[in-house]
Design an enzyme around this catalytic site. Structure first.
Site, mmCIF file in Angstrom:
data_model
loop_
_atom_site.group_PDB
_atom_site.id
_atom_site.type_symbol
_atom_site.label_atom_id
_atom_site.label_comp_id
_atom_site.label_asym_id
_atom_site.label_seq_id
_atom_site.Cartn_x
_atom_site.Cartn_y
_atom_site.Cartn_z
ATOM 1 C CB SER A 1 87.226 31.033 18.913
ATOM 2 O OG SER A 1 85.855 31.087 18.654
ATOM 3 C CD GLU B 1 90.281 29.814 15.648
ATOM 4 O OE1 GLU B 1 89.443 29.457 14.862
ATOM 5 O OE2 GLU B 1 90.532 31.020 15.876
ATOM 6 N NE ARG C 1 87.340 27.801 13.495
ATOM 7 C CZ ARG C 1 86.033 27.614 13.320
ATOM 8 N NH1 ARG C 1 85.604 26.720 12.428
ATOM 9 N NH2 ARG C 1 85.152 28.328 13.991
HETATM 10 N N1 EPU Z 1 79.581 28.658 25.990
HETATM 11 C C1 EPU Z 1 79.815 29.070 27.283
HETATM 12 N N2 EPU Z 1 80.025 30.399 27.492
HETATM 13 C C2 EPU Z 1 80.015 31.313 26.505
HETATM 14 C C3 EPU Z 1 79.783 30.892 25.203
HETATM 15 C C4 EPU Z 1 79.588 29.548 24.954
HETATM 16 O O1 EPU Z 1 79.844 28.269 28.194
HETATM 17 O O2 EPU Z 1 80.256 32.491 26.768
HETATM 18 C C5 EPU Z 1 79.397 27.200 25.762
HETATM 19 C C6 EPU Z 1 77.938 26.837 25.724
HETATM 20 O O3 EPU Z 1 77.808 25.543 26.251
HETATM 21 C C7 EPU Z 1 77.614 26.859 24.246
HETATM 22 C C8 EPU Z 1 78.912 26.348 23.664
HETATM 23 O O4 EPU Z 1 79.941 26.877 24.498
HETATM 24 O O5 EPU Z 1 76.556 26.015 23.930
HETATM 25 C C9 EPU Z 1 79.145 26.740 22.227
HETATM 26 O O6 EPU Z 1 79.129 28.160 22.118
HETATM 27 P P1 EPU Z 1 78.937 28.906 20.720
HETATM 28 O O7 EPU Z 1 77.729 28.392 20.036
HETATM 29 O O8 EPU Z 1 78.991 30.368 20.972
HETATM 30 O O9 EPU Z 1 80.166 28.464 19.843
HETATM 31 P P2 EPU Z 1 81.711 28.179 20.169
HETATM 32 O O10 EPU Z 1 81.913 26.712 20.092
HETATM 33 O O11 EPU Z 1 82.194 28.863 21.380
HETATM 34 C C10 EPU Z 1 82.342 28.181 17.623
HETATM 35 C C11 EPU Z 1 83.406 28.775 16.764
HETATM 36 C C12 EPU Z 1 83.092 30.230 16.454
HETATM 37 C C13 EPU Z 1 81.741 30.305 15.767
HETATM 38 C C14 EPU Z 1 80.682 29.677 16.705
HETATM 39 C C15 EPU Z 1 79.305 29.627 16.114
HETATM 40 C C16 EPU Z 1 85.456 27.598 17.274
HETATM 41 C C17 EPU Z 1 86.775 27.639 17.967
HETATM 42 N N3 EPU Z 1 84.689 28.673 17.409
HETATM 43 O O12 EPU Z 1 82.390 28.860 18.873
HETATM 44 O O13 EPU Z 1 84.082 30.703 15.536
HETATM 45 O O14 EPU Z 1 81.382 31.636 15.455
HETATM 46 O O15 EPU Z 1 81.082 28.312 17.009
HETATM 47 O O16 EPU Z 1 79.208 28.581 15.209
HETATM 48 O O17 EPU Z 1 85.140 26.612 16.614
HETATM 49 C C18 EPU Z 1 86.263 31.676 15.556
HETATM 50 O O18 EPU Z 1 86.687 30.622 15.131
HETATM 51 O O19 EPU Z 1 87.025 32.658 15.767
HETATM 52 C C19 EPU Z 1 84.838 31.815 15.834
HETATM 53 C C20 EPU Z 1 84.319 32.926 16.353
#
Ligand code: EPU
Length: 361
Positions: free
Chosen positions: A253, A354, A173
């Site tokens: 995010s 972010e 990022r």
């Molecule tokens: N999780 C929760 N609750 C939720 C969602 C997720 O506890 O409602 C926990 C779970 O443990 C899950 C972990 O968070 O395994 C990761 O969740 P997810 O795969 O949805 O990804 P994220 O880390 O929350 C990141 C990016 C997203 C991107 C997704 C998919 C960042 C800040 N965000 O989210 O990017 O779409 O991975 O790869 O790195 C953005 O940057 O705006 C964005 C949407």
């Protein structure tokens, strides 16, 4: 005497910014100008200099929190959308794309040609020009992996320059555009280089699950199939901008996933009296560990559907703060501060915002 503006450069006054953001929040821009060509961009920048105005470059507005007071300068809405140029050679396909092209439309074109490299980034809102700024990433891909070079206006020299991938300084990022050289460059075009022999990488949990049967039988899904799968997964998480849906009034995010040392992970586990393996985390750059900010939020009591006045948390993904209808930037900031303080006091981890912010909120 200021130079007269050319007739096709229309600089508007007091333009509401909220409709230009997916959050649907924010006060007016003092001056606002749509940019359709490089020459117009240069001219608008010169206008700002003559008037002593600060400049803000607006793309898709999907990763942006604008203060209620708006912006007391010139907003440049980049809408340069000349056709993409494709240059195939033996192994690589180079595609040069203007900043103002819708990101998803670009991903779709690439996937339709059977080319792999950006299919996991389907459904990310915004424009191509915004993609290198925060090095967008999802489901195991980052745009930095396929960017070959970036064409930009250098505001220090007022010349158009080409920056190689290395010069962009990409990390999670992060790029020079949102860190060391923030405000120096205006991205106007991106050249991607795709390896024509590459196939989709489906290691990210959600995708591996989705394609489990196909992968077990030794088949590799086509980029277009991955495109559809990623959009479906994003939709279920409320991470696809759908007109009229409350969960779409967000900036994706709201917090970065914190990157910490393994000692911090162990300490966190010890404090919570759980095994480190029970904490959602992944390996990150330079031997560090990336924690799931969403997991931390939930452990701190901020669940899907949480509300604080007009601000709230998406009903489908904990990491997305939403505007429930009439939220101001202040409302979002109050929820942000509440979450940051709680996570800091419980886990001693400072969550970082972010989305880009205009003005103090
Ligand atoms: N999780 C929760 N609750 C939720 C969602 C997720 O506890 O409602 C926990 C779970 O443990 C899950 C972990 O968070 O395994 C990761 O969740 P997810 O795969 O949805 O990804 P994220 O880390 O929350 C990141 C990016 C997203 C991107 C997704 C998919 C960042 C800040 N965000 O989210 O990017 O779409 O991975 O790869 O790195 C953005 O940057 O705006 C964005 C949407």
């Amino acid at each position: 005497m200021p130079t007269p503006l050319s007739p096709d450069l229309r600089i508007l006054e007091s333009v509401a910014l909220a409709p230009y953001t997916t959050f649907q929040i924010g006060g007016p821009a003092r001056f606002f100008c749509e940019i359709h060509a490089e020459s117009a961009l240069l001219e608008a920048v010169q206008f700002a200099r003559q008037q002593g105005l600060a400049i803000f470059v607006l793309g898709g507005g999907s990763n942006l929190l604008v203060s209620d007071a708006g912006f007391n300068g010139l907003v440049l809405h980049l809408a340069i959308d000349t056709p993409a140029r494709t240059t195939p050679n033996d192994r690589y396909v180079d595609i040069t794309v203007p900043a103002g092209l819708d990101w998803n439309a670009f991903v779709l074109q690439v996937c339709e040609h059977g080319i792999s490299g950006v299919e996991c980034l389907a459904g990310i809102p915004g424009m191509v020009g915004g993609s290198p700024i925060q090095n967008i990433g999802a489901y195991g891909q980052e745009v930095a992996n396929t960017i070959h070079s970036v064409r930009a206006l250098d505001l220090e020299t007022l010349t158009f320059v080409s920056l190689s991938r290395e010069a962009c300084g990409f990390a999670y990022r992060r790029s020079i555009f949102n860190s060391t050289h923030r405000g120096r460059y205006i991205v106007i075009q991106v050249t991607f280089r795709f390896d024509a022999t590459a196939t989709p990488n489906l290691t990210y949990t959600d995708l591996a699950k989705h394609f489990a049967a196909q992968l077990e039988s030794g088949q590799t899904p086509k980029p277009m199939e991955v495109y559809d799968a990623v959009r479906a997964i994003r939709y279920n998480k409320g991470m696809l901008v759908v007109e009229g849906e409350q969960d779409s009034r967000s900036a994706g995010s709201f917090f970065k996933n914190p990157v910490v040392s393994s000692a911090t992970l162990d300490l966190l586990a010890a404090n919570l009296a759980i095994e480190p393996t029970s904490i959602a985390h992944w390996p990150a750059e330079r031997g560090q560990i990336k924690l799931a900010a969403a997991w931390l939020l939930e452990r701190a009591g901020f669940h899907k559907g949480f509300t604080l006045g007009e601000a709230g948390i998406s009903s489908r993904h904990t990491l997305a703060l939403i505007n429930r209808g009439h939220a101001t930037a202040r409302d979002i900031a109050t929820l942000r501060d509440t979450i940051q303080q709680e996570v800091k006091s419980r886990f001693n981890i400072q969550l970082e915002q972010e989305p880009v912010q205009i003005g103090d909120v």
